[in-house]
Design a protein around this motif. Sequence first.
Motif, PDB file in Angstrom:
ATOM      1  N   THR A 127       0.828  -1.202   0.000  1.00  0.00           N
ATOM      2  CA  THR A 127       0.000   0.000   0.000  1.00  0.00           C
ATOM      3  C   THR A 127       0.856   1.244   0.000  1.00  0.00           C
ATOM      4  N   SER A 128       0.206   2.370  -0.312  1.00  0.00           N
ATOM      5  CA  SER A 128       0.897   3.656  -0.281  1.00  0.00           C
ATOM      6  C   SER A 128       1.071   4.165   1.135  1.00  0.00           C
ATOM      7  N   GLY A 129       0.371   3.546   2.083  1.00  0.00           N
ATOM      8  CA  GLY A 129       0.419   4.006   3.474  1.00  0.00           C
ATOM      9  C   GLY A 129      -0.620   5.053   3.784  1.00  0.00           C
ATOM     10  N   GLU A 130      -1.361   5.517   2.780  1.00  0.00           N
ATOM     11  CA  GLU A 130      -2.370   6.537   3.007  1.00  0.00           C
ATOM     12  C   GLU A 130      -3.641   5.896   3.559  1.00  0.00           C
ATOM     13  N   GLY A 131      -4.113   6.423   4.655  1.00  0.00           N
ATOM     14  CA  GLY A 131      -5.361   5.931   5.227  1.00  0.00           C
ATOM     15  C   GLY A 131      -5.197   4.748   6.147  1.00  0.00           C
ATOM     16  N   GLY A 132      -3.997   4.151   6.185  1.00  0.00           N
ATOM     17  CA  GLY A 132      -3.821   2.970   7.010  1.00  0.00           C
ATOM     18  C   GLY A 132      -3.875   3.283   8.498  1.00  0.00           C
ATOM     19  N   GLN A 133      -3.554   4.536   8.876  1.00  0.00           N
ATOM     20  CA  GLN A 133      -3.579   4.919  10.277  1.00  0.00           C
ATOM     21  C   GLN A 133      -4.561   6.067  10.499  1.00  0.00           C
ATOM     22  N   SER A 134      -5.659   6.073   9.751  1.00  0.00           N
ATOM     23  CA  SER A 134      -6.632   7.144   9.877  1.00  0.00           C
ATOM     24  C   SER A 134      -7.387   7.015  11.191  1.00  0.00           C
ATOM     25  N   GLY A 135      -7.924   8.138  11.653  1.00  0.00           N
ATOM     26  CA  GLY A 135      -8.704   8.135  12.880  1.00  0.00           C
ATOM     27  C   GLY A 135      -7.935   8.675  14.063  1.00  0.00           C
ATOM     28  N   GLU A 136      -8.685   8.930  15.138  1.00  0.00           N
ATOM     29  CA  GLU A 136      -8.083   9.443  16.364  1.00  0.00           C
ATOM     30  C   GLU A 136      -7.532   8.302  17.203  1.00  0.00           C
ATOM     31  N   PRO A 137      -6.377   8.500  17.851  1.00  0.00           N
ATOM     32  CA  PRO A 137      -5.854   7.457  18.737  1.00  0.00           C
ATOM     33  C   PRO A 137      -6.779   7.249  19.936  1.00  0.00           C
ATOM     34  N   ALA A 138      -6.963   5.989  20.319  1.00  0.00           N
ATOM     35  CA  ALA A 138      -7.842   5.655  21.439  1.00  0.00           C
ATOM     36  C   ALA A 138      -7.326   4.395  22.118  1.00  0.00           C
ATOM     37  N   GLN A 139      -7.896   4.088  23.262  1.00  0.00           N
ATOM     38  CA  GLN A 139      -7.550   2.880  23.997  1.00  0.00           C
ATOM     39  C   GLN A 139      -8.807   2.219  24.527  1.00  0.00           C
ATOM     40  N   VAL A 140      -8.738   0.897  24.663  1.00  0.00           N
ATOM     41  CA  VAL A 140      -9.820   0.166  25.307  1.00  0.00           C
ATOM     42  C   VAL A 140      -9.195  -0.810  26.300  1.00  0.00           C
ATOM     43  N   ASP A 141      -9.815  -0.925  27.459  1.00  0.00           N
ATOM     44  CA  ASP A 141      -9.375  -1.872  28.485  1.00  0.00           C
ATOM     45  C   ASP A 141     -10.142  -3.171  28.262  1.00  0.00           C
ATOM     46  N   ALA A 142      -9.482  -4.167  27.666  1.00  0.00           N
ATOM     47  CA  ALA A 142     -10.139  -5.417  27.299  1.00  0.00           C
ATOM     48  C   ALA A 142      -9.975  -6.458  28.402  1.00  0.00           C
ATOM     49  N   ARG A 143     -11.080  -7.079  28.763  1.00  0.00           N
ATOM     50  CA  ARG A 143     -11.057  -8.184  29.731  1.00  0.00           C
ATOM     51  C   ARG A 143     -11.834  -9.356  29.140  1.00  0.00           C
ATOM     52  N   VAL A 144     -11.232 -10.547  29.191  1.00  0.00           N
ATOM     53  CA  VAL A 144     -11.867 -11.737  28.622  1.00  0.00           C
ATOM     54  C   VAL A 144     -11.981 -12.804  29.696  1.00  0.00           C
ATOM     55  N   ARG A 145     -13.188 -13.360  29.819  1.00  0.00           N
ATOM     56  CA  ARG A 145     -13.417 -14.484  30.725  1.00  0.00           C
ATOM     57  C   ARG A 145     -14.115 -15.595  29.966  1.00  0.00           C
ATOM     58  N   VAL A 146     -13.644 -16.811  30.172  1.00  0.00           N
ATOM     59  CA  VAL A 146     -14.265 -17.989  29.575  1.00  0.00           C
ATOM     60  C   VAL A 146     -14.691 -18.899  30.707  1.00  0.00           C
ATOM     61  N   GLU A 147     -15.995 -19.192  30.759  1.00  0.00           N
ATOM     62  CA  GLU A 147     -16.566 -19.957  31.867  1.00  0.00           C
ATOM     63  C   GLU A 147     -16.175 -19.315  33.198  1.00  0.00           C
ATOM     64  N   ARG A 148     -16.250 -17.964  33.233  1.00  0.00           N
ATOM     65  CA  ARG A 148     -16.003 -17.130  34.412  1.00  0.00           C
ATOM     66  C   ARG A 148     -14.552 -17.087  34.861  1.00  0.00           C
ATOM     67  N   VAL A 149     -13.637 -17.599  34.043  1.00  0.00           N
ATOM     68  CA  VAL A 149     -12.212 -17.603  34.389  1.00  0.00           C
ATOM     69  C   VAL A 149     -11.483 -16.644  33.458  1.00  0.00           C
ATOM     70  N   PRO A 150     -10.646 -15.707  33.990  1.00  0.00           N
ATOM     71  CA  PRO A 150      -9.869 -14.827  33.113  1.00  0.00           C
ATOM     72  C   PRO A 150      -9.036 -15.634  32.135  1.00  0.00           C
ATOM     73  N   SER A 151      -9.050 -15.233  30.866  1.00  0.00           N
ATOM     74  CA  SER A 151      -8.411 -16.031  29.816  1.00  0.00           C
ATOM     75  C   SER A 151      -7.637 -15.145  28.848  1.00  0.00           C
ATOM     76  N   SER A 152      -6.515 -15.651  28.388  1.00  0.00           N
ATOM     77  CA  SER A 152      -5.714 -14.959  27.381  1.00  0.00           C
ATOM     78  C   SER A 152      -6.327 -15.213  26.005  1.00  0.00           C
ATOM     79  N   ARG A 153      -6.579 -14.144  25.293  1.00  0.00           N
ATOM     80  CA  ARG A 153      -7.158 -14.233  23.960  1.00  0.00           C
ATOM     81  C   ARG A 153      -6.582 -13.123  23.090  1.00  0.00           C
ATOM     82  N   GLU A 154      -6.673 -13.285  21.779  1.00  0.00           N
ATOM     83  CA  GLU A 154      -6.444 -12.186  20.848  1.00  0.00           C
ATOM     84  C   GLU A 154      -7.778 -11.475  20.658  1.00  0.00           C
ATOM     85  N   VAL A 155      -7.784 -10.159  20.850  1.00  0.00           N
ATOM     86  CA  VAL A 155      -9.015  -9.378  20.726  1.00  0.00           C
ATOM     87  C   VAL A 155      -8.894  -8.447  19.523  1.00  0.00           C
TER      88      VAL A 155
END
Length: 259
Positions: A111-139
């Motif tokens: 790609t030319s690199g144009e538009g690939g990083q569009s938008g305002e920077p932000a953060q989200v605090d992600a928490r994942v639980r599987v069967e009520r147990v904290p679990s490592s996942r790709e989000v």
Amino acid sequence: MPISIRGIAKQVSAHAPAPKALFQFRILRDGEVTETTKRLLVYRSWSMIDQLCLVFEATGGDPSLPQFVDLQTVIDQGEWLVAGLDDAPPRRTRAAYLTFNASGTYTFNITSGEGGQSGEPAQVDARVRVERVPSSREVVLLERPADGEWRVAGYGPTPGGSGEIDLRVVGGDVYALAVDDYGVQFVADLAVQVGQRIRPTQYAGWVYEITEAGQLPSVEPAWWAAAGENPSQPLGTARAVARRYFQPIALGPGPVEVV
């Protein structure tokens, strides 16, 4: 005897050939098929840029010629540095770290690199639980802006069940998708490490997590389901426990913090 592919070497036993993976690439330019010949150069990392491992060339929408690579080397390496080049004016180049777990035809977009990083920077605090147990996942965070055209806002891991993920947002609704580890499909005689997951060729709901390193058997075994305390069982010279593979978990829309 050693088997080498452009600087990649692996020692194998005399009685069994090392398992191979077959790779091909379709190479696009700015997301489109073009008639120029484009190249992909594959390295282990930026610090080893003087050691070229693989080269792929593709023209138009056709895939490159296939190349066979030692599967154990591919898995042990994890991330590979892949650089795409198109010398047609105006020239384009792009480099990215990619991970390969199985044979296949992959698509790489220069790609030319144009538009690939569009938008305002932000953060989200992600928490994942599987069967009520904290679990490592790709989000993966998906955003649906006002124009209705879905976009990937960001992605990242949740080690131990939680993690802060950096995003780029354009004011739309953000949805989260948590993805379980589907594992590597069974390959005869493959060397495996603790924590790695193996998937049967005929998937039936279970994957198998290695608890003791070793080598997979020469013939695919009779797979088992988790039962009772789910003790580990032999898997070739390794040992493994059965783990339920959970389908992706989706949530949203949810708030994100613009930074």
